[in-house]
Scaffold this active site. Structure first.
Site, PDB file in Angstrom:
ATOM      1  N   ASP A 309       7.051  16.205 -54.626  1.00 23.94           N
ATOM      2  CA  ASP A 309       6.182  16.215 -53.459  1.00 23.94           C
ATOM      3  C   ASP A 309       4.777  15.780 -53.883  1.00 23.94           C
ATOM      4  OD1 ASP A 309       5.340  16.638 -50.883  1.00 23.94           O
ATOM      5  OD2 ASP A 309       4.995  18.785 -51.166  1.00 23.94           O
ATOM      6  N   CYS A 341      12.011  13.558 -46.116  1.00 20.81           N
ATOM      7  CA  CYS A 341      11.756  14.279 -47.356  1.00 20.81           C
ATOM      8  C   CYS A 341      11.575  15.703 -46.904  1.00 20.81           C
ATOM      9  CB  CYS A 341      10.533  13.701 -48.070  1.00 20.81           C
ATOM     10  SG  CYS A 341       9.129  13.337 -47.001  1.00 20.81           S
ATOM     11  N   ASP A 343       8.502  16.731 -45.221  1.00 23.54           N
ATOM     12  CA  ASP A 343       7.791  16.605 -43.952  1.00 23.54           C
ATOM     13  C   ASP A 343       7.991  15.256 -43.258  1.00 23.54           C
ATOM     14  OD1 ASP A 343       6.340  14.955 -45.596  1.00 23.54           O
ATOM     15  OD2 ASP A 343       4.504  16.124 -45.524  1.00 23.54           O
ATOM     16  N   GLY A 344       8.700  14.368 -43.907  1.00 22.80           N
ATOM     17  CA  GLY A 344       8.931  13.050 -43.298  1.00 22.80           C
ATOM     18  C   GLY A 344       7.656  12.235 -43.217  1.00 22.80           C
ATOM     19  N   ALA A 345       6.750  12.428 -44.166  1.00 21.42           N
ATOM     20  CA  ALA A 345       5.477  11.715 -44.094  1.00 21.42           C
ATOM     21  C   ALA A 345       5.015  11.193 -45.464  1.00 21.42           C
ATOM     22  CB  ALA A 345       4.400  12.624 -43.500  1.00 21.42           C
ATOM     23  N   GLY A 346       4.947  12.067 -46.472  1.00 23.85           N
ATOM     24  CA  GLY A 346       4.426  11.655 -47.779  1.00 23.85           C
ATOM     25  C   GLY A 346       5.376  10.701 -48.490  1.00 23.85           C
ATOM     26  N   ARG A 347       6.495  11.247 -48.947  1.00 24.07           N
ATOM     27  CA  ARG A 347       7.479  10.419 -49.648  1.00 24.07           C
ATOM     28  C   ARG A 347       8.171   9.466 -48.684  1.00 24.07           C
ATOM     29  NH1 ARG A 347       9.980  15.524 -52.916  1.00 24.07           N
ATOM     30  NH2 ARG A 347       9.051  16.611 -51.155  1.00 24.07           N
TER      31      ARG A 347
HETATM   32  C1  LIG Z   1       7.090  17.915 -37.694  1.00 19.64           C
HETATM   33  O1  LIG Z   1       7.392  18.155 -39.013  1.00 19.64           O
HETATM   34  C2  LIG Z   1       6.322  18.100 -39.861  1.00 19.64           C
HETATM   35  C3  LIG Z   1       6.815  18.166 -41.248  1.00 19.64           C
HETATM   36  O2  LIG Z   1       7.725  19.154 -41.384  1.00 19.64           O
HETATM   37  C4  LIG Z   1       5.354  19.199 -39.485  1.00 19.64           C
HETATM   38  O3  LIG Z   1       4.237  19.134 -40.309  1.00 19.64           O
HETATM   39  C5  LIG Z   1       4.935  19.054 -38.068  1.00 19.64           C
HETATM   40  O4  LIG Z   1       4.148  20.080 -37.652  1.00 19.64           O
HETATM   41  C6  LIG Z   1       6.141  18.951 -37.199  1.00 19.64           C
HETATM   42  N1  LIG Z   1       5.678  18.667 -35.904  1.00 19.64           N
HETATM   43  C7  LIG Z   1       6.279  19.072 -34.845  1.00 19.64           C
HETATM   44  C8  LIG Z   1       5.651  18.761 -33.564  1.00 19.64           C
HETATM   45  O5  LIG Z   1       7.304  19.665 -34.878  1.00 19.64           O
END
Ligand SMILES: *[C@@H]1O[C@H](CO)[C@@H](O)[C@H](O)[C@H]1NC(C)=O
Ligand SMILES: *[C@@H]1O[C@H](CO)[C@@H](O)[C@H](O)[C@H]1NC(C)=O
Length: 410
Positions: A309, A341, A343-347
């Protein structure tokens, strides 16, 4: 007496003559044999290439046989698993073929993954000098990264995600999908909420998302995850995290372990095969059944195991090979690929940045602007590419891939 003495002498002479004759004949035969052998030898030596070719062919033939055996075992084990997975339910021939096809495509990817060279040499050089320029000029890299940190998107567009009822469906409170490109689930009696923490990610074509970036499922969203896989006709899932990292669960186990099967809401998932390519990644094949209508599909999951991460993969070569395998596995299917990953954002963002850029290049783009591409991704999901090392890794791994393509073109 004389006669009697002569006769034996005569006989002896005769015998000697016979023996001498025999020796001469033998010598002649030997000489002829030697000459013939020599001739054959010289003749064969005249075509040494053919001989080498033949040796090469024999070697590769045995390799091919081994390889075919491997594929057959693979297919056989998959078939039996398929029957297992279907116990109690009738499998149609169409299903069987579908699964076998899936297996074959897995089996053919057993060898080293070659680069595909869709780029011309001049583009390669342009890309390489861009990357080199950025990687060498640390100051500029830092400035670009700082500018990216200041890049802001209107957060008010994440309204559905922040509704009280949806908060518990998010792994983290700061990474959520924007409304305009969130994946919407169809509602049903078992799931009356259309929300999942997942975003469509587009390149240029606003009608065809290339990816779906999503969080690692949490225990109460596994069924939503498989519903999304079904509804979006997903054939490929890319997982860039482990289930637990530093003793913290970062993704729920959303598939059955050890070749079992399990139900998630309306979907039955069977683990058909699991192949550890190397220490860095594993590929799993699933057989997915919609319990409501009995339709079945196959899904392939590629999991990268050694990408921490906020960090980067430790082996760029294996990572690039992993990406090539994924590209080849879903290429031309026309449906998005799920990338997740924790959070579906970094990696996930870093993977998408690299893959999207390489795809643009292979389609002939000569313009590259990595920072602008990150902004384009951040317009679609919060925090895509989270750290400067990930930004740098994207640059250097694209450069390495382009360098490999260049070497393949030479
Ligand atoms: C979606 O998932 C991300 C990463 O797990 C989290 O940070 C975010 O708050 C989530 N957003 C919603 C609206 O569920
Ligand atoms: C993806 O795979 C296809 C088919 O093998 C290939 O033609 C293409 O160049 C690949 N694209 C990238 C970016 O690797």
């Amino acid at each position: 007496m004389e006669h009697s003495t002569e006769t034996p002498i005569d006989d002896e002479d005769n015998d000697e003559l016979h023996i001498t004759l025999l020796i001469w004949i033998m010598v002649a035969v030997l000489v002829i044999t030697a000459l013939v052998s020599l001739f054959v030898f010289v003749f064969k030596k005249g075509k040494p290439d053919n001989k080498e070719d033949m040796v090469g062919l024999l070697a590769s033939e045995s390799d091919i046989t081994d390889y075919e055996d491997l594929c057959r075992q693979h297919v056989a084990s998959k078939k039996s698993e398929m029957v297992d997975g279907a116990s109690g339910k009738i499998i149609t021939i169409g299903d069987a073929e579908q699964v076998t096809e899936g297996l074959d495509s897995v089996a053919t990817s057993w060898s080293h993954e070659p680069v595909t060279a869709d780029m011309d040499i001049s583009t390669c050089h342009v890309v390489l000098s861009y990357m080199e320029d950025h990687l060498k000029n640390k100051d500029r890299l830092m400035k670009e990264w700082e500018a990216l940190l200041r890049y802001k998107v209107d957060r008010s567009s994440g309204l559905v995600a922040s509704r009280a009822v949806n908060i518990r469906l998010n792994r983290y409170s700061d990474t959520f999908p924007y409304d305009h490109n969130r994946v919407v689930l169809t509602t049903s009696p078992t799931n009356d909420n259309d929300y999942i923490n997942a975003s469509y990610i587009y390149d240029h074509n606003p009608r065809n998302p290339m990816y779906i970036a999503t969080q690692g499922p949490i225990p109460n969203t596994k069924a939503h995850f498989w519903q999304m896989v079904w509804e979006q006709k997903i054939a490929t899932v890319v997982m860039l995290a482990r289930l637990k990292e530093n003793d913290v669960a970062v993704c729920a186990l959303y598939w059955p372990e050890k070749k079992g099967k399990e139900c998630y809401g309306d979907f039955e998932v069977t683990l058909v095969s699991e192949h550890n390519w190397c220490d860095d990644y594993v590929v799993r094949n699933f057989y997915l059944r919609n319990i409501k209508n009995q339709e079945t599909r196959t899904v392939t999951q590629f999991q990268y195991l050694s990408w921490p991460d906020m960090g980067i993969p430790k082996d760029t070569k294996n990572f690039l090979e992993f990406r090539r395998k994924i590209n080849r596995s879903y290429h031309g299917q026309g449906c998005p690929v799920i990338i997740h990953c924790n959070d579906g954002a970094g990696r996930a963002g870093t993977y998408i940045l690299i893959d999207m850029t390489l795809k643009r290049l292979s389609k002939g783009t000569k313009e590259i602007d990595i920072a602008a591409t990150i902004e384009h991704l951040r317009d679609q999901r919060i925090s895509m590419v989270k750290t400067k090392v990930q930004f740098e890794f994207a640059l250097s791994s694209i450069a390495e891939e382009v360098n490999d393509i260049l070497n393949a073109l030479k």
